[in-house]
Design a protein around this motif. Sequence first.
Motif, mmCIF file in Angstrom:
data_model
loop_
_atom_site.group_PDB
_atom_site.id
_atom_site.type_symbol
_atom_site.label_atom_id
_atom_site.label_comp_id
_atom_site.label_asym_id
_atom_site.label_seq_id
_atom_site.Cartn_x
_atom_site.Cartn_y
_atom_site.Cartn_z
ATOM 1 N N ASN A 282 29.905 27.408 11.800
ATOM 2 C CA ASN A 282 30.487 28.945 11.559
ATOM 3 C C ASN A 282 30.583 29.809 12.537
ATOM 4 O OD1 ASN A 282 30.696 26.842 9.287
ATOM 5 N ND2 ASN A 282 29.796 27.447 8.040
ATOM 6 N N LYS B 8 29.559 30.474 15.297
ATOM 7 C CA LYS B 8 30.775 30.294 16.571
ATOM 8 C C LYS B 8 31.776 30.792 16.346
ATOM 9 C CE LYS B 8 31.925 27.228 20.370
ATOM 10 N NZ LYS B 8 31.424 25.535 20.886
ATOM 11 N N GLU B 9 32.839 30.539 15.200
ATOM 12 C CA GLU B 9 34.202 30.669 14.881
ATOM 13 C C GLU B 9 34.049 31.475 14.268
ATOM 14 O OE1 GLU B 9 37.022 28.740 15.162
ATOM 15 O OE2 GLU B 9 35.231 27.011 16.362
ATOM 16 N N GLN B 10 33.110 33.042 14.359
ATOM 17 C CA GLN B 10 33.640 34.231 13.851
ATOM 18 C C GLN B 10 32.839 34.719 14.323
ATOM 19 O OE1 GLN B 10 29.612 34.656 10.524
ATOM 20 N NE2 GLN B 10 30.974 34.091 8.899
ATOM 21 N N LYS C 277 33.589 34.006 17.821
ATOM 22 C CA LYS C 277 34.948 34.003 17.824
ATOM 23 C C LYS C 277 36.752 35.057 17.649
ATOM 24 C CE LYS C 277 34.983 29.348 20.009
ATOM 25 N NZ LYS C 277 35.998 27.897 19.832
ATOM 26 N N ASP C 278 36.488 34.993 16.467
ATOM 27 C CA ASP C 278 37.177 35.710 15.399
ATOM 28 C C ASP C 278 37.301 36.980 15.629
ATOM 29 O OD1 ASP C 278 38.330 33.452 14.399
ATOM 30 O OD2 ASP C 278 37.557 33.303 12.513
ATOM 31 N N VAL C 279 35.830 37.593 15.907
ATOM 32 C CA VAL C 279 35.616 38.926 16.366
ATOM 33 C C VAL C 279 35.556 38.906 17.488
ATOM 34 C CG1 VAL C 279 33.262 40.415 16.505
ATOM 35 C CG2 VAL C 279 33.277 39.176 14.262
ATOM 36 N N SER D 198 37.679 38.146 19.553
ATOM 37 C CA SER D 198 39.225 37.934 19.504
ATOM 38 C C SER D 198 40.114 39.024 18.626
ATOM 39 C CB SER D 198 39.939 36.579 18.671
ATOM 40 O OG SER D 198 41.928 36.811 18.697
ATOM 41 N N ASP D 199 39.422 39.715 17.313
ATOM 42 C CA ASP D 199 39.884 40.688 16.778
ATOM 43 C C ASP D 199 39.624 42.006 17.886
ATOM 44 O OD1 ASP D 199 40.852 39.483 14.800
ATOM 45 O OD2 ASP D 199 39.311 39.530 13.567
ATOM 46 N N GLU E 93 42.758 42.174 20.484
ATOM 47 C CA GLU E 93 43.725 42.848 20.263
ATOM 48 C C GLU E 93 43.160 44.162 20.037
ATOM 49 O OE1 GLU E 93 46.346 41.290 20.219
ATOM 50 O OE2 GLU E 93 45.156 39.579 20.786
#
Length: 187
Positions: free
Chosen positions: A54, A56-58, A60-62, A64-65, A68
């Motif tokens: 979880n 690791k996914e968070q 990656k999301d951070v 990615s954000d 961007e």
Amino acid sequence: MSNGTNQTGSSNGGLGAKTEGMIDQAKEFGRDMKGQASALTQSATEAVKTQAGNLKEQAKDVASDAGEKLRASVSEHKAAGADYVGNVANIIRRTAYEFDSDIPQAGHYIRKAAAQLENVSDAMRNRDMSQIVGNVQDFARKQPTAFFGAAVLVGFAAVRFLKSGTSNGAGTVAPTQPNIGGTTAGM
């Protein structure tokens, strides 16, 4: 006396059986505890793996954000930088006209430099930043003399422009307005 010995022997035998039973119970309890500890360890390991996944996914999301947001910020600054370079090109172009009377050849080269800066401004608007930096680096590697010369000309033109701007503002007298009705309207 033989009765006393038998009673003690039988009571010791009963005590031994009870002791052996308690030892067996203790061993069984130890096996149960070991099994429960193993199950608890396995459960904790699974929970940690799940949480790590979880996180690791968070992450990656951070990331990615953040990527961007960085791209958006670079895009905004790239546009502002392109506008700035375009304005500098216009300033240099106007400065070149001051050289036309004294050193026409320098004015010609300064206008060429302004045209190149205008090209850079257009490229900044239309290209990716990594392409622009790569192109400038390639040009500087392939033509170091031209790159240095352009930098000197740009610096020289900027200094000349700044000097001409300050001398006009500080040492000139304000123009007078036309004579209306017989009086001179000045400052």
